[in-house]
Design an enzyme around this catalytic site. Structure first.
Site, PDB file in Angstrom:
ATOM      1  CD  GLU A 284      51.897  44.810  38.247  1.00 21.78           C
ATOM      2  OE1 GLU A 284      51.637  43.904  39.067  1.00 21.78           O
ATOM      3  OE2 GLU A 284      52.775  44.719  37.372  1.00 21.78           O
ATOM      4  NE  ARG A 286      48.336  52.083  46.239  1.00 19.85           N
ATOM      5  CZ  ARG A 286      47.668  52.051  47.387  1.00 19.85           C
ATOM      6  NH1 ARG A 286      46.369  52.266  47.387  1.00 19.85           N
ATOM      7  NH2 ARG A 286      48.281  51.797  48.524  1.00 19.85           N
ATOM      8  CB  CYS A 287      46.207  49.794  37.643  1.00 15.65           C
ATOM      9  SG  CYS A 287      45.941  50.380  35.969  1.00 15.65           S
ATOM     10  N   GLY A 288      43.198  51.412  38.000  1.00 21.66           N
ATOM     11  CA  GLY A 288      41.825  51.334  37.531  1.00 21.66           C
ATOM     12  C   GLY A 288      40.794  51.084  38.616  1.00 21.66           C
TER      13      GLY A 288
END
Length: 361
Positions: A284, A286-288
């Site tokens: 999570e 790392r997301c975006g």
């Protein structure tokens, strides 16, 4: 708001100003026609701009921000070229006569959004752009287990600083209900025991970064599940892969095992560690987020471009009966090389729809 423009700053134009002559080093105009979205150096021919389709506006704006972002990073091509994409036929040149597609007369009224992070919030934001005359008849099932953390504010289009610590389902639900939609919240993980029931939406959009959950969603029994994934490094964050199920590929083929990736950028790892301390999983955190020149940057424009492509797939299937593509591979740096594989599997169950649309302005 400024009274004069810095000649060294890049310029994006929307519409036709009184003075339409290019005057700046990077001077670009957004253009569209139906399902085709593009960006041209100011003064070059534009598309007809007659047939309206909101997602092409989202796609054109996403490409424009991406192009300026690349220019700022030092890409010598960025800002000095025409580029675009057809959301109707993504592998057809965006200026081709068939790229504009047909008028969109039907909109979905039942969808299940799985995962409400970067991509899931972009789906909700994109749905809010569609011309529903009566949004209250649209029922959106929202599923997530996590709360908003600081890192989500830069990448989640529906998250604000005041939302930190609040469950994403509540944040996204509140924003969508403010837009007039009806929501249903599921605050548990999507696992192998999760399946749609008779009253549930039979079409779902996935914004997950957990491989196991993506496989479970793809095999859960939806009549149409559309899954999107984006790259998560400084070399891959422009990459988008959209897959739909059921299709000609198996779930194991679509989500094969991969070796763990090693990240070496200290600033990136520091941001990930901060997210983990705030209660996120490593995936999570790392997301975006990408590492650029030692700085962590939220690439929200990738999410909006992805959402435009995913929602266009759903709308095309709903309006034409042509199944969502089995696979679509897209890169914001080079959308002219978009590839797709048509899906031979037809849809049996309609997810609910409306033809009650707002009239065009």
């Amino acid at each position: 708001m400024v009274t004069a423009l810095d000649a060294s700053a890049p310029v994006l134009r929307i519409g036709t100003p009184l003075d339409a002559a290019p005057r700046y080093e990077i001077d670009l105009t957004l253009t569209w026609e139906g399902w085709a979205a593009g960006l041209v150096p100011t003064g070059e021919p534009r598309l007809t701009e007659a047939l309206e389709f909101p997602q092409s506006g989202v796609a054109a704006a996403s490409l424009a921000v991406s192009e300026l972002f690349q220019h700022t990073r030092g890409d010598s091509r960025a800002g000095r070229r025409a580029l675009g994409i057809s959301l109707w036929e993504p592998d057809v040149p965006w200026q081709h006569p068939t790229a504009a597609g047909e008028a969109c007369e039907l909109l979905p009224t039942k969808l299940w959004l799985i995962g409400l992070g970067h991509l899931g919030q972009a789906y909700g934001w994109g749905l809010g752009m569609l011309p529903y005359a009566n949004p209250a008849e649209v029922v959106l099932t929202l599923q997530d287990t996590d709360s908003v953390v600081e890192a989500n504010v830069s990448t989640g289009l529906l998250s604000e600083p005041g939302d930190i610590g609040t469950l994403k389902t509540r944040v996204v639900g509140r924003r969508l209900e403010a837009a007039g939609f009806t929501t249903r919240l599921i605050e548990r993980a999507f696992d192998e025991d999760t399946h749609p029931r008779d009253a549930d939406p039979s079409w779902a959009l996935g914004g997950l970064d957990n491989r196991a959950a993506r496989k479970w969603a793809a095999s859960a029994g939806f009549s149409r599940y559309v899954d999107a994934g984006i790259g998560d490094t400084s070399d891959t964050y422009y990459d988008v892969l959209v897959q739909s199920f059921p299709s000609g590929q198996t779930v194991d083929q679509a989500f094969p095992p991969v070796a763990p990736r090693t990240v070496v950028a200290p600033a990136y790892d520091d941001l990930v560690a901060h997210g983990v301390r705030a209660g996120q999983t490593e995936a999570e955190a790392r997301c975006g987020v990408v590492a650029i020149a030692g700085r962590a940057v939220g690439a929200s424009f990738v999410g909006t471009a992805t959402a435009a492509l995913v929602l266009a797939q759903v709308l095309r299937e709903l309006n034409t009966g042509t199944a969502c593509d089995e696979v679509t591979s897209f890169n914001l740096r080079a959308p002219e090389f978009t590839e797709r594989v048509a899906n031979a599997r037809a849809v049996v169950v309609n997810p609910g729809f409306t033809n009650n649309l707002k009239p065009s302005d």
